[in-house]
Write an enzyme that holds these catalytic residues in place. Structure first.
Site, PDB file in Angstrom:
ATOM      1  N   HIS A 172       0.820  -1.210   0.000  1.00 17.18           N
ATOM      2  CA  HIS A 172       0.000   0.000   0.000  1.00 17.18           C
ATOM      3  C   HIS A 172       0.856   1.263   0.000  1.00 17.18           C
ATOM      4  O   HIS A 172       2.053   1.232   0.297  1.00 17.18           O
ATOM      5  CB  HIS A 172      -0.918   0.032   1.237  1.00 17.18           C
ATOM      6  N   ASP A 224       0.291   4.747   2.073  1.00 18.52           N
ATOM      7  CA  ASP A 224      -0.545   5.124   3.213  1.00 18.52           C
ATOM      8  C   ASP A 224      -1.644   6.111   2.823  1.00 18.52           C
ATOM      9  O   ASP A 224      -1.363   7.160   2.229  1.00 18.52           O
ATOM     10  CB  ASP A 224       0.299   5.791   4.305  1.00 18.52           C
ATOM     11  N   HIS A 252       4.740   0.086   0.312  1.00 16.68           N
ATOM     12  CA  HIS A 252       5.413  -0.679   1.359  1.00 16.68           C
ATOM     13  C   HIS A 252       4.509  -1.766   1.908  1.00 16.68           C
ATOM     14  O   HIS A 252       3.287  -1.774   1.681  1.00 16.68           O
ATOM     15  CB  HIS A 252       5.975   0.225   2.455  1.00 16.68           C
ATOM     16  N   ARG A 306       5.958   5.799  14.811  1.00 19.76           N
ATOM     17  CA  ARG A 306       5.780   6.234  13.435  1.00 19.76           C
ATOM     18  C   ARG A 306       5.296   7.683  13.408  1.00 19.76           C
ATOM     19  O   ARG A 306       4.338   8.045  14.095  1.00 19.76           O
ATOM     20  CB  ARG A 306       4.699   5.351  12.826  1.00 19.76           C
TER      21      ARG A 306
HETATM   22  C1  SIN Z   1       3.298   0.668   7.971  1.00 19.67           C
HETATM   23  O1  SIN Z   1       3.595   1.810   8.207  1.00 19.67           O
HETATM   24  O2  SIN Z   1       2.572   0.371   7.033  1.00 19.67           O
HETATM   25  C2  SIN Z   1       3.831  -0.412   8.893  1.00 19.67           C
HETATM   26  C3  SIN Z   1       5.241  -0.734   8.557  1.00 19.67           C
HETATM   27  C4  SIN Z   1       5.799  -1.784   9.477  1.00 19.67           C
HETATM   28  O3  SIN Z   1       5.258  -1.999  10.574  1.00 19.67           O
HETATM   29  O4  SIN Z   1       6.787  -2.404   9.109  1.00 19.67           O
END
Ligand code: SIN
Length: 281
Positions: free
Chosen positions: A98, A100, A257, A272
């Protein structure tokens, strides 16, 4: 500052930088250039606190508060990406390819992930360069997407398409559901340009892109399937094996990602933060 590429197409490891120290304008410029060139950068062994992480995030753009995800109780700008050791056989946050929140009119420009507690093995994050995906698009797909809008829907957070609440996913990240706003279609170009580098990228993803402009969901399905398959080719990807203290920054528009979910029984915690820019063009 030293930059070492991680794969032939994307990702770079930056060394010779201590992000707990003030970030000079020159260093900030170099970090932005490295992100523009490689779509994802990682700096090892930084052990940042939240203030350090936010200072790093602001190098790339104003901090953005994410909708639909409950932030940390004491800081609305930070999300704890957490899966407890006791949570087994459940989905994880970001556990499919995806970009984000691409269904927002102005989706995040990028994110910073700061590893606090990670499994010894597993829990890697994988990125895929959509710059390379665009550059290598077969002609018949390029013809379809060039100059066309793609439609994105926040289905998981809406009313019409949200999965049942009891569907098993990590309870350590609380997601809001049932917002009618998320049922509205958002149009973005299927091919976007990075204003900083002038490079083009494919901008569609399997979680949020539902159809192409001028086509129904059914007509779009085989084309989107071919685009997603191409966009997530392992050749274009970079897989990061985390150590506690590492911090990664990625461009949310020039890459997709995927959070791997192969570490049941072990706690994983990363902080994050997200930064914004003007809407994708
Ligand atoms: C994400 O931000 O999509 C999660 C990435 C992760 O936990 O590795």
């Amino acid at each position: 500052m030293r930059v070492d590429r991680l794969t032939g197409f994307m990702g770079a490891e930056i060394s010779g930088v201590d992000l707990r120290q003030p970030i000079s304008d020159d260093l900030a410029q170099e970090l932005r250039a490295a992100l523009g060139a490689h779509q994802m950068i990682v700096l090892r062994d930084q052990h940042l606190d939240i203030a350090d992480q936010k200072r790093l995030t602001r190098v790339f753009g104003p901090i953005m508060r994410l909708p639909y995800v409950e932030p940390m109780a004491d800081d609305p700008e930070v999300i704890a990406v957490l899966k407890e050791a006791s949570e087994v056989n459940v989905g994880v946050f970001g556990g499919d390819w995806h970009s984000d929140f691409s269904f927002l009119p102005n989706p995040p420009a990028g994110s910073v992930l700061n590893a606090v507690e990670v499994p010894q093995v597993g829990g890697d994050t994988v990125w895929s360069s959509q710059v390379v995906a665009y550059d290598s698009l077969p002609a018949h797909l390029r013809e379809i997407v060039e100059g066309r809008m793609a439609i994105h829907l926040g289905a998981p957070y809406g009313v019409k398409h949200a999965p049942p609440m009891e569907e098993r996913s990590s309870g350590s990240i609380r997601m809001t559901r049932g917002d009618p706003e998320a049922d509205k279609e958002t149009f973005h170009p299927a091919v976007i340009t990075d204003p900083a580098t002038g490079r083009k990228a494919l901008f569609v993803n399997p979680i949020y892109t539902t159809r192409l402009d001028g086509m129904s969901v059914e007509e779009s399905a085989p084309i989107l399937a071919a685009l997603f398959k191409h966009a997530t080719k392992p050749d274009f990807s970079c897989r990061l094996r985390w150590n506690a203290g590492d911090v990664a920054v990625w461009d949310n528009r020039m890459s997709l990602h995927y959070a791997t979910n192969d570490y049941d029984g072990v706690r994983r915690l990363l902080y994050r933060t997200t930064f914004s820019a003007s809407a994708p063009q």
